[in-house]
Motif scaffolding. Structure first.
Motif, short mmCIF file in Angstrom:
data_model
loop_
_atom_site.label_atom_id
_atom_site.label_comp_id
_atom_site.label_asym_id
_atom_site.label_seq_id
_atom_site.Cartn_x
_atom_site.Cartn_y
_atom_site.Cartn_z
N THR A 439 0.83 -1.21 0.00
CA THR A 439 0.00 0.00 0.00
C THR A 439 0.86 1.26 0.00
O THR A 439 0.51 2.26 -0.63
N LEU A 449 -4.48 3.21 -0.67
CA LEU A 449 -5.01 1.89 -0.35
C LEU A 449 -5.04 1.68 1.16
O LEU A 449 -4.27 2.30 1.90
N PRO A 451 -4.74 -1.25 4.04
CA PRO A 451 -4.43 -2.66 4.32
C PRO A 451 -5.47 -3.29 5.21
O PRO A 451 -5.90 -2.73 6.22
N LEU A 465 -6.49 -6.75 1.24
CA LEU A 465 -6.85 -5.37 0.92
C LEU A 465 -8.37 -5.24 0.96
O LEU A 465 -9.08 -6.15 0.53
#
Length: 500
Positions: A439, A449, A451, A465
């Motif tokens: 990420t 992003l 995690p 994800l």
């Protein structure tokens, strides 16, 4: 994984926690080691790290931040020379006892805030313009132009009243009570308390039932907002794993016996983040266990309206709410308009059993004397057509889910996931044990992003994800293109790139 695991304090191996603390460490001036030492110094000075807290091993931190070990060593040596940390062979690096002692700041397991464009900038962008940074951390629907017009119409009579309604606008409480009753959960208006979104409802409930050191029982993984609230209350978190079929009643019963929890948080329908739906049989067993113990339990309803349209039309029939099996037990339902309509409205609510009402009403009144009346009036008008809101949301989210699924399977076939029947995100397993590092790596490709390990009550395998499909559908192809490009580059570097 054992059925229950108690969470501990800050861990040197808690990669998502450190990724949050150091999310923007590269943005400072100077060489990388100077930027890293500055970021760690800022964490200590702000109270995110306190005297005695351990830093990760140099190799561990280098792998997470995708830099050479020498970069980390130089940064830590600088902090040691300045007196911020101490280093001892065999015991590692710790924040110095003489470091400034500040009030501890909670490291939230939520997406890191970042600057938003102003109104003029947004107006200058066409719908087809793809932002330089695509945010795949926020799972809330975008406000469309028809919705803006709908909101304007719904606000026509939103400003006539000037009274305080600590527990909410009476008409809105009556409408929500009627909707609960119609869905199979008998409810009176007095059992509804309006809040500033579901998050405030969770916070108020935690304030009433948790004291420092109490045990809170949650699914794992689960909604990070609940994790943050219970941690801030000083609770010890006890996790019950979520399997592909959802949380198991046997594991919940084991946790009740071993942990003596004072509050539980469950999402039986379209669980966040896995998307699972508990069966009617499991719900009935859980409801009986809750009734037998009298455990105050939050049932999160915020995603309950987001069932997807089947190929032949219609949506899957959902089991009754957990609380419907024990209407006057200790289950408190929490809902909001954030996922169904628009998060900016900040209208949420709780449906509480009568024995718990007095405590919850007092806590909500003390919090703010009542939520925004204009927002509640708008919500009242919108909810007059709840079936229409559901239909519009499902019509928007179903094709977005299908598009994201198709693109991921085409461009990232080694990523594994189950297509959910509802909700607003995919829970994706990647073939790497270092998703958090990925990420951070993906930031250079214009991707934000989140995690999945950040949603664990206790440390989870760093292999997941959570990716929402709430971006505008015209942005999804570019998002997946960047994901595939970042993943290819990350794997080509062995999954642990050295960028310095």
């Amino acid at each position: 994984m054992p059925p229950t695991t108690r969470s501990s304090g800050r861990s040197v191996t808690d990669a998502p926690n450190w990724a949050t603390l150091l999310a923007h460490w590269r943005t400072g001036p100077g060489p990388l080691h100077t930027r890293l030492s500055a970021a760690l110094r800022a964490c200590i000075h702000a109270g995110n790290l306190g005297p005695g807290d351990a830093l990760p091993a140099e190799r561990t931190l280098a792998d997470l931040l995708l830099v050479s070990r020498s970069t980390v060593v130089t940064a830590v040596e600088t902090l040691e020379e300045e007196g911020w940390v101490t280093r001892r062979q065999g015991s590692g690096t710790h924040v110095a006892a003489t470091a400034p002692r500040r009030a501890e700041v909670l490291t939230l397991r939520s997406p890191v805030p970042h600057p938003r464009s102003n109104a003029a900038d947004r107006g200058a962008l066409s719908a087809s313009t793809v932002p330089a940074e695509l945010d795949l951390t926020i799972a809330v629907p975008s406000l469309t132009e028809p919705q803006r017009q709908q909101l304007q119409a719904a606000s026509a009579d939103a400003f006539w009243d000037s009274l305080y309604y600590p527990l909410g606008l009476p008409e809105l409480r009556a409408r929500l009570a009627a909707q609960y009753t119609q869905s199979g959960l008998p409810t009176t208006p007095e059992q509804i308390i309006i809040t500033n979104g579901a998050q405030q409802a969770i916070s108020v409930i935690a304030q009433v039932f948790l004291r420092r050191g109490d045990v809170a029982l949650l699914e794992t993984p689960t909604y990070f907002g609940a994790i943050d609230v219970f941690r801030a209350a000083g609770a010890t978190l006890l996790g019950v794993p979520v399997s592909p079929d959802g949380m198991q009643a046997e594991a919940f019963a084991d946790a009740l016996r071993s942990g003596s929890p004072r509050l539980a948080f469950l999402t039986p329908t379209f669980q966040n983040p896995t998307g699972t739906v508990l069966s009617a049989q499991t719900r009935e067993r859980l409801a009986q266990q809750i009734m037998d113990t009298g455990l105050p339990t939050i049932e999160d309803d915020t995603l309950i309206d987001l069932g997807f349209i089947r190929p032949g039309g219609g949506t899957d029939r959902l089991p009754p709410r957990l609380s419907a099996y024990v209407p006057e037990s200790s289950v408190i339902n929490v809902g909001s308009l954030s996922k169904l309509y628009w998060a900016g409205l900040r209208v949420g609510w709780m449906r509480a059993p009568r024995p718990l009402l007095a405590q919850l009403a007092q806590a909500k009144t003390l919090a703010d004397f009542g939520s925004s009346l204009p927002a509640q009036a708008i919500a009242l008008n919108l909810l007059a057509d709840l079936p229409g809101l559901r239909q519009a949301r499902r019509a928007a989210v179903t094709p977005a889910r299908d598009l994201l699924v198709r693109l991921l399977r085409e461009h990232l076939p080694d990523w594994s996931f189950t297509v959910p029947a509802g909700g607003q995100f995919l829970w994706i397993e990647l073939p790497t044990p270092h998703v958090t590092a990925f990420t951070l790596f993906a930031q250079s490709y214009g991707l934000r992003l989140f995690p999945g390990a950040s949603m664990g009550v206790e440390p989870l395998p760093d292999t997941f994800l959570r990716i929402p499909f709430t971006l505008p559908t015209e942005h999804l192809p570019e998002a997946v293109r960047r994901l595939a490009q970042a993943w290819q580059a990350y794997r080509a570097r062995g999954g642990a790139a050295r960028l310095a």
